[in-house]
Design a protein around this motif. Structure first.
Motif, short mmCIF file in Angstrom:
data_model
loop_
_atom_site.label_atom_id
_atom_site.label_comp_id
_atom_site.label_asym_id
_atom_site.label_seq_id
_atom_site.Cartn_x
_atom_site.Cartn_y
_atom_site.Cartn_z
N ASP A 1 0.73 -1.35 0.10
CA ASP A 1 0.10 0.03 0.02
C ASP A 1 0.71 1.29 -0.02
O ASP A 1 0.53 2.35 0.74
CB ASP A 1 -1.11 0.02 1.27
N GLU B 1 -1.92 -0.96 5.30
CA GLU B 1 -2.78 -0.52 6.20
C GLU B 1 -4.11 -0.75 5.59
O GLU B 1 -5.02 -1.04 6.47
CB GLU B 1 -2.67 1.17 6.09
N ALA B 2 -4.45 -0.57 4.41
CA ALA B 2 -5.92 -0.89 3.85
C ALA B 2 -6.15 -2.13 4.19
O ALA B 2 -7.52 -2.70 4.69
CB ALA B 2 -6.15 -0.68 2.30
N TYR B 3 -5.37 -3.28 3.61
CA TYR B 3 -5.67 -4.70 3.94
C TYR B 3 -5.74 -5.05 5.35
O TYR B 3 -7.06 -5.73 5.84
CB TYR B 3 -4.81 -5.35 3.21
N LYS C 1 -8.76 1.80 -4.33
CA LYS C 1 -8.17 0.49 -3.78
C LYS C 1 -8.40 0.55 -2.22
O LYS C 1 -8.69 -0.67 -1.68
CB LYS C 1 -6.66 0.34 -3.94
N TRP C 2 -8.38 1.59 -1.48
CA TRP C 2 -8.70 1.63 -0.19
C TRP C 2 -10.12 1.25 0.08
O TRP C 2 -10.64 0.47 0.84
CB TRP C 2 -8.43 3.20 0.34
N ARG C 3 -11.05 1.76 -0.92
CA ARG C 3 -12.54 1.50 -0.77
C ARG C 3 -12.80 0.02 -0.95
O ARG C 3 -13.38 -0.68 -0.67
CB ARG C 3 -13.30 2.29 -1.52
N MET D 1 -1.41 4.14 -2.35
CA MET D 1 -2.75 3.54 -1.98
C MET D 1 -3.81 4.85 -2.63
O MET D 1 -3.65 5.88 -2.31
CB MET D 1 -3.16 3.56 -0.57
N HIS E 1 -11.02 -2.74 -0.76
CA HIS E 1 -10.61 -3.55 0.54
C HIS E 1 -11.95 -3.76 1.50
O HIS E 1 -12.26 -4.88 1.70
CB HIS E 1 -9.51 -3.29 1.37
N ASP F 1 -7.66 5.91 -3.69
CA ASP F 1 -8.82 5.73 -3.00
C ASP F 1 -9.81 4.46 -3.23
O ASP F 1 -10.44 4.02 -2.56
CB ASP F 1 -9.84 7.19 -3.47
#
Length: 247
Positions: free
Chosen positions: A90, A143-145, A97-99, A93, A101, A95
């Motif tokens: 990440d 972080e996102a994962y 990709k963050w969403r 990262m 997850h 937006d």
């Protein structure tokens, strides 16, 4: 008698990897199985019911689960295995990709479970969610994962409490690196694979069938007094405290 003889099972993310292994094992143990996935890489030659559905699309989920329950005759076991693919770290990262997850790993888990709720409560069924050891402890540059998998673990615990009065158990399995399509990026890079193997006390990568075995245990009567558990299937990674090897 087979453990799941006559039971009706839905598995999401079932086109490959852990989901496919779990679906096949449920079928071998006597269950009628519905396999749900967003993408089917090739035509399925399975006798099981196979549906195309994006778990992040609530309306699509409701239609798919309702159809599956109608065809199967109910839902005894739900395996929420679908998740967002991890293609890189990440460090950049977006937006989207963050969403992504959260839409797959958290919202999708919620949508599918709610869609199956009435049938699960009618049968006193079981739910097993596939999360990750990343939901139990933090990683660098993920972080996102980690946040999504951590939310899925907490959602598992909350659902376990809410479903308990209806006799429905809710648990999670938390694998580490496992031989699946999503693990190839790490396994194809010797330095990354070696780092993983050094961190895993059993010194090997997990197999989808090993995670499937844990899923079936948690869904079975052998785990009748187990709910709200996040079971690490990780070769011992979470047994350590993260301190370096000093000997």
């Amino acid at each position: 008698m087979k453990r799941f003889e006559g039971q009706k099972v839905i598995v999401t993310g079932a086109a490959s990897g852990i989901g496919r292994a779990a679906a096949h094992r449920f079928a071998r143990e006597g269950a009628s199985v519905c396999l749900i996935d967003k993408n089917w890489p090739e035509p399925s030659n399975s006798d099981a019911l196979c549906l195309t559905c994006d778990v992040a699309d609530q309306r699509s989920v409701e239609a798919a689960v309702s159809y599956a329950a109608e065809v199967l005759g109910g839902v005894d076991v739900l395996v929420n295995n679908a998740g967002y693919p991890v293609t890189d770290l990440d460090t950049d990262m977006s937006d989207a990709k963050w969403r992504g997850h959260f839409e797959a790993d958290v919202h999708g888990l919620h949508y599918v479970t709610e869609a199956a709720r009435s049938w699960l409560e009618a049968e006193g069924g079981a739910v097993v969610n596939t999360t990750s050891v990343a939901g139990l402890g933090g990683d660098r540059a993920m972080e996102a994962y980690d946040a999504a998998k951590g939310a899925a673990v907490q959602l598992t615990r909350a659902l376990a409490i809410d479903f308990a009065p209806k006799g429905v158990r809710v648990n999670a399995v938390c694998p580490t690196l496992t031989h699946t399509a999503m693990s190839r990026a790490a396994e194809n890079q010797p330095d990354k694979l070696e780092a993983f193997l050094k961190a895993i006390p059993l010194r090997r990568v997990g197999e989808p069938e090993e995670v499937a075995a844990a899923i079936l245990f948690l869904a079975s009567g052998d785990a009748s007094f187990i709910t709200g558990v996040a079971l690490a299937v990780d070769g011992g990674i979470t047994a350590g405290n993260g301190q370096p090897h000093l000997v």
